[in-house]
Design a protein around this motif. Structure first.
Motif, PDB file in Angstrom:
ATOM      1  N   MET A 196       0.787  -1.216   0.055  1.00 39.02           N
ATOM      2  CA  MET A 196      -0.085   0.117  -0.004  1.00 39.02           C
ATOM      3  C   MET A 196       0.979   1.262   0.003  1.00 39.02           C
ATOM      4  N   ALA A 197       0.275   2.418  -0.528  1.00 36.64           N
ATOM      5  CA  ALA A 197       1.189   3.495  -0.620  1.00 36.64           C
ATOM      6  C   ALA A 197       1.705   4.209   0.667  1.00 36.64           C
ATOM      7  N   LEU A 198       0.564   3.627   1.657  1.00 40.83           N
ATOM      8  CA  LEU A 198       1.057   4.400   3.156  1.00 40.83           C
ATOM      9  C   LEU A 198       2.269   3.737   3.523  1.00 40.83           C
ATOM     10  N   VAL A 199       2.608   2.394   3.328  1.00 39.67           N
ATOM     11  CA  VAL A 199       3.780   1.583   3.876  1.00 39.67           C
ATOM     12  C   VAL A 199       4.975   2.460   3.291  1.00 39.67           C
ATOM     13  N   ASN A 200       4.956   2.639   1.848  1.00 39.15           N
ATOM     14  CA  ASN A 200       6.094   3.391   1.130  1.00 39.15           C
ATOM     15  C   ASN A 200       6.377   4.740   1.716  1.00 39.15           C
ATOM     16  N   THR A 201       5.224   5.466   2.007  1.00 37.52           N
ATOM     17  CA  THR A 201       5.297   6.725   2.496  1.00 37.52           C
ATOM     18  C   THR A 201       5.956   6.764   3.946  1.00 37.52           C
ATOM     19  N   PHE A 202       5.734   5.851   4.974  1.00 39.78           N
ATOM     20  CA  PHE A 202       6.275   5.665   6.209  1.00 39.78           C
ATOM     21  C   PHE A 202       7.754   5.251   5.924  1.00 39.78           C
ATOM     22  N   LYS A 203       8.070   4.413   5.056  1.00 43.47           N
ATOM     23  CA  LYS A 203       9.521   4.123   4.888  1.00 43.47           C
ATOM     24  C   LYS A 203      10.274   5.300   4.407  1.00 43.47           C
ATOM     25  N   ASN A 204       9.783   6.291   3.677  1.00 42.43           N
ATOM     26  CA  ASN A 204      10.581   7.435   3.195  1.00 42.43           C
ATOM     27  C   ASN A 204      10.539   8.506   4.534  1.00 42.43           C
ATOM     28  N   LEU A 205       9.644   8.159   5.352  1.00 46.04           N
ATOM     29  CA  LEU A 205       9.685   9.178   6.308  1.00 46.04           C
ATOM     30  C   LEU A 205      10.587   8.817   7.683  1.00 46.04           C
ATOM     31  N   MET A 206      11.014   7.479   7.682  1.00 49.08           N
ATOM     32  CA  MET A 206      11.606   7.078   8.792  1.00 49.08           C
ATOM     33  C   MET A 206      12.952   7.690   8.946  1.00 49.08           C
ATOM     34  N   SER A 207      13.252   7.899  10.224  1.00 55.58           N
ATOM     35  CA  SER A 207      14.580   8.527  10.514  1.00 55.58           C
ATOM     36  C   SER A 207      15.660   7.804  10.452  1.00 55.58           C
ATOM     37  N   LYS A 208      16.632   7.668   9.547  1.00 52.44           N
ATOM     38  CA  LYS A 208      17.711   7.040   9.217  1.00 52.44           C
ATOM     39  C   LYS A 208      18.987   7.563   9.821  1.00 52.44           C
ATOM     40  N   GLY A 209      19.829   6.639  10.240  1.00 58.37           N
ATOM     41  CA  GLY A 209      20.854   7.262  10.664  1.00 58.37           C
ATOM     42  C   GLY A 209      21.143   7.612  12.251  1.00 58.37           C
ATOM     43  N   LYS A 210      19.868   7.758  12.912  1.00 57.65           N
ATOM     44  CA  LYS A 210      19.621   8.076  14.148  1.00 57.65           C
ATOM     45  C   LYS A 210      19.938   6.955  15.234  1.00 57.65           C
ATOM     46  N   GLU A 211      20.440   7.253  16.276  1.00 55.22           N
ATOM     47  CA  GLU A 211      20.339   6.268  17.493  1.00 55.22           C
ATOM     48  C   GLU A 211      19.399   6.850  18.408  1.00 55.22           C
ATOM     49  N   PHE A 212      18.572   5.760  18.784  1.00 51.20           N
ATOM     50  CA  PHE A 212      17.553   5.781  19.852  1.00 51.20           C
ATOM     51  C   PHE A 212      17.621   5.430  21.175  1.00 51.20           C
ATOM     52  N   VAL A 213      17.246   5.847  22.460  1.00 54.68           N
ATOM     53  CA  VAL A 213      17.165   5.406  23.484  1.00 54.68           C
ATOM     54  C   VAL A 213      15.797   5.151  23.934  1.00 54.68           C
ATOM     55  N   ARG A 214      15.436   4.359  24.941  1.00 59.06           N
ATOM     56  CA  ARG A 214      14.128   4.378  25.572  1.00 59.06           C
ATOM     57  C   ARG A 214      13.892   5.731  26.177  1.00 59.06           C
ATOM     58  N   ALA A 215      12.599   6.109  25.664  1.00 64.34           N
ATOM     59  CA  ALA A 215      12.312   7.527  26.671  1.00 64.34           C
ATOM     60  C   ALA A 215      12.067   7.437  28.233  1.00 64.34           C
ATOM     61  N   LYS A 216      12.386   8.202  28.902  1.00 71.05           N
ATOM     62  CA  LYS A 216      12.248   8.104  30.332  1.00 71.05           C
ATOM     63  C   LYS A 216      10.938   8.789  30.951  1.00 71.05           C
ATOM     64  N   LEU A 217      10.334   7.965  31.308  1.00 67.35           N
ATOM     65  CA  LEU A 217       9.112   8.433  32.149  1.00 67.35           C
ATOM     66  C   LEU A 217       9.324   8.676  33.541  1.00 67.35           C
ATOM     67  N   MET A 218       8.191   9.866  34.280  1.00 65.97           N
ATOM     68  CA  MET A 218       8.599  10.000  35.482  1.00 65.97           C
ATOM     69  C   MET A 218       8.245   9.022  36.380  1.00 65.97           C
ATOM     70  N   ASN A 219       7.198   8.064  35.993  1.00 64.98           N
ATOM     71  CA  ASN A 219       6.771   6.925  37.039  1.00 64.98           C
ATOM     72  C   ASN A 219       7.851   5.769  36.907  1.00 64.98           C
ATOM     73  N   GLY A 220       9.095   5.756  35.916  1.00 59.67           N
ATOM     74  CA  GLY A 220       9.883   4.643  36.068  1.00 59.67           C
ATOM     75  C   GLY A 220       9.500   3.563  35.119  1.00 59.67           C
ATOM     76  N   GLU A 277       5.870  -4.859   9.668  1.00 60.36           N
ATOM     77  CA  GLU A 277       6.474  -3.581   9.562  1.00 60.36           C
ATOM     78  C   GLU A 277       6.545  -2.820  10.949  1.00 60.36           C
ATOM     79  N   SER A 278       7.513  -2.025  10.939  1.00 55.52           N
ATOM     80  CA  SER A 278       7.673  -1.005  12.153  1.00 55.52           C
ATOM     81  C   SER A 278       8.166   0.359  11.584  1.00 55.52           C
ATOM     82  N   PHE A 279       7.536   1.295  11.983  1.00 55.21           N
ATOM     83  CA  PHE A 279       8.064   2.701  11.822  1.00 55.21           C
ATOM     84  C   PHE A 279       8.440   3.694  12.992  1.00 55.21           C
ATOM     85  N   THR A 280       9.252   4.422  12.771  1.00 56.20           N
ATOM     86  CA  THR A 280       9.873   5.374  13.858  1.00 56.20           C
ATOM     87  C   THR A 280       9.401   6.774  13.612  1.00 56.20           C
ATOM     88  N   ILE A 281       8.507   7.488  14.117  1.00 53.15           N
ATOM     89  CA  ILE A 281       8.070   8.835  13.652  1.00 53.15           C
ATOM     90  C   ILE A 281       8.112   9.702  14.871  1.00 53.15           C
TER      91      ILE A 281
END
Length: 415
Positions: A1-25, A159-163
């Motif tokens: 579907m076109a939506l999948v290709n759109t998401f693939k183009n919008l994915m943040s490439k070359g970035k390193e991510f860590v888990r977000a820290k929440l106040m409740n731990g 599929e998985s996408f990071t937005i």
């Protein structure tokens, strides 16, 4: 579907991510589920009514100037709302799906797709081309080195996408103990209290089914006065059943070997007050009264349903869409997205006539708007606005009263 290709183009490439820290731990990894309670017909009816009513809304991108005047700009957002948010859905379909996902998961993610175009003044502006409600089975919240929040969505297709989270429309229900997600502490539907009621209701319904089957199946006992083996008893029973099924009269002949003893079963069913209590408990959970559920309501009952159940959703939709789809500058100068209820069509005919009389006398409705309220098509020249002469501008009240006083005392009122 076109939506999948759109998401693939919008994915943040070359970035390193860590888990977000929440106040409740808690680790910000949330799985989407909540199907247990939705096997109940009462639950589905309640959600269906809410989703159907919300699907009637008319979303609009509006602009309010400093004088309070509201205009509807010719924006790509309004075009999507008018002709369909995406190639698969009408606006009604889109809104209905959003509400079902919201009540299923207590969270719904909507992704607005856009492209940059150069405006007449040389600035790059966003032109929106689609709005897609998403149904991931898991959402992970991440941060990059600068602390920007991202959401990684996992789908059953593999599929998985990071937005960027700021570009996602995120609508929540029962947003309480969790820092990001609606529902309970784990970001999932917290239906434990409702599930207890539904389990009781299911046990009652199963008991009714078994009681009815028992009362209709066992009619009596056939006593056979001779000693028979199992095969002989079976033949005798089949012969007796054949007599039962083929007899044209109410008299059943039995020979000296048999004796039929009727069994009068009197199963005890749950009283109607208990059944009504179980049903009302579910209705109260969703804010849907019996009058609304049976589609037999008056204006006052619908107004109460709208203010208590629908209006919070309507307000939440407007705020959730406005924040990611409009820039900070657009929000500052009065732009927003509002979900309107079409022409108060839920009102009765008498209520509509009273509304036309009261609001029409103020000159706030055109002739065509009055006709639309009554379900009639517009007429030529129907944009004319009329008002009653029984009203006066508040700024002229004192002058008018002084002139009347002067005329009463024998003076003139030429002023």
């Amino acid at each position: 579907m076109a939506l999948v290709n759109t998401f693939k183009n919008l994915m943040s490439k070359g970035k390193e991510f860590v888990r977000a820290k929440l106040m409740n731990g808690y680790i910000p990894v949330f799985s989407q589920f909540g199907q247990d309670i939705y096997e109940s017909d009462i639950v589905q009816n309640c959600i269906d009514i809410i989703a159907t009513e919300i699907s009637k809304l008319q979303p609009r991108h509006i602009r309010t100037d400093s004088n309070g005047m509201i205009t509807t700009p010719k924006s790509s957002i309004n075009r999507l709302f008018k002709f369909g948010p995406n190639e698969l859905m009408t606006t009604r379909d889109f809104l209905e799906k959003v509400i079902w996902l919201l009540f299923l998961n207590y969270n719904v993610f909507i992704y607005p797709i856009y492209e940059y175009v150069r405006s007449d003044n040389g600035e790059n502006t966003r032109r929106f081309t689609g709005l897609y409600p998403l149904n991931p089975y898991q959402a992970d919240f991440l941060q990059d080195a600068s602390g920007t929040l991202f959401v990684k969505l996992f789908f059953h297709s593999g599929e998985s996408f990071t937005i960027p989270y700021s570009e996602i429309i995120h609508i929540r229900k029962k947003f309480s103990v969790n820092d990001i997600m609606g529902g309970g502490m784990n970001g999932q539907p917290d239906n434990a209290a409702l599930l207890k009621v539904l389990q009781i209701n299911d046990a009652v319904l199963q008991g009714l089914e078994k009681g009815i089957k028992t009362s209709l199946s066992i009619r009596g006992i056939l006593k056979i006065a001779t000693m028979m083996d199992d095969s002989s008893q079976k033949k005798e029973r089949e012969r007796f059943e054949q007599l039962l099924s083929s007899g044209d009269s109410a008299i059943l002949p039995v020979d000296l070997k048999g004796d039929f003893v009727p069994v009068n079963l009197d199963p005890k069913f749950v009283d109607k007050d208990t059944m009504a209590f179980l049903k009302s408990s579910v209705q109260e959970w969703y804010g849907v009264s019996q009058a609304i559920l049976s589609r037999d309501y008056n204006d006052e009952q619908y107004q109460a349903f709208y203010e208590s159940t629908l209006e919070p959703i309507v307000i939440g939709l407007g705020q959730a869409f406005s924040k990611p789809m409009l820039t900070s500058r657009e929000l500052e100068v009065g732009n927003e997205i509002v979900f309107y209820h079409k022409d108060a069509m839920f009102l009765s005919t008498n209520a509509k006539l009273n509304l036309i009389k009261i609001v029409g006398e103020q000159g706030l409705l055109s002739d065509n708007q009055k006709l639309a309220l009554l379900g009639y098509p517009p007429i030529e020249g129907g944009e004319r606005r009329t008002m009653s002469l029984n009203y006066i501008d508040v700024s002229l009240v004192n002058a008018y009263q002084m002139s009347r006083t002067s005329a009463t005392k024998g003076g003139t009122s030429d002023e």
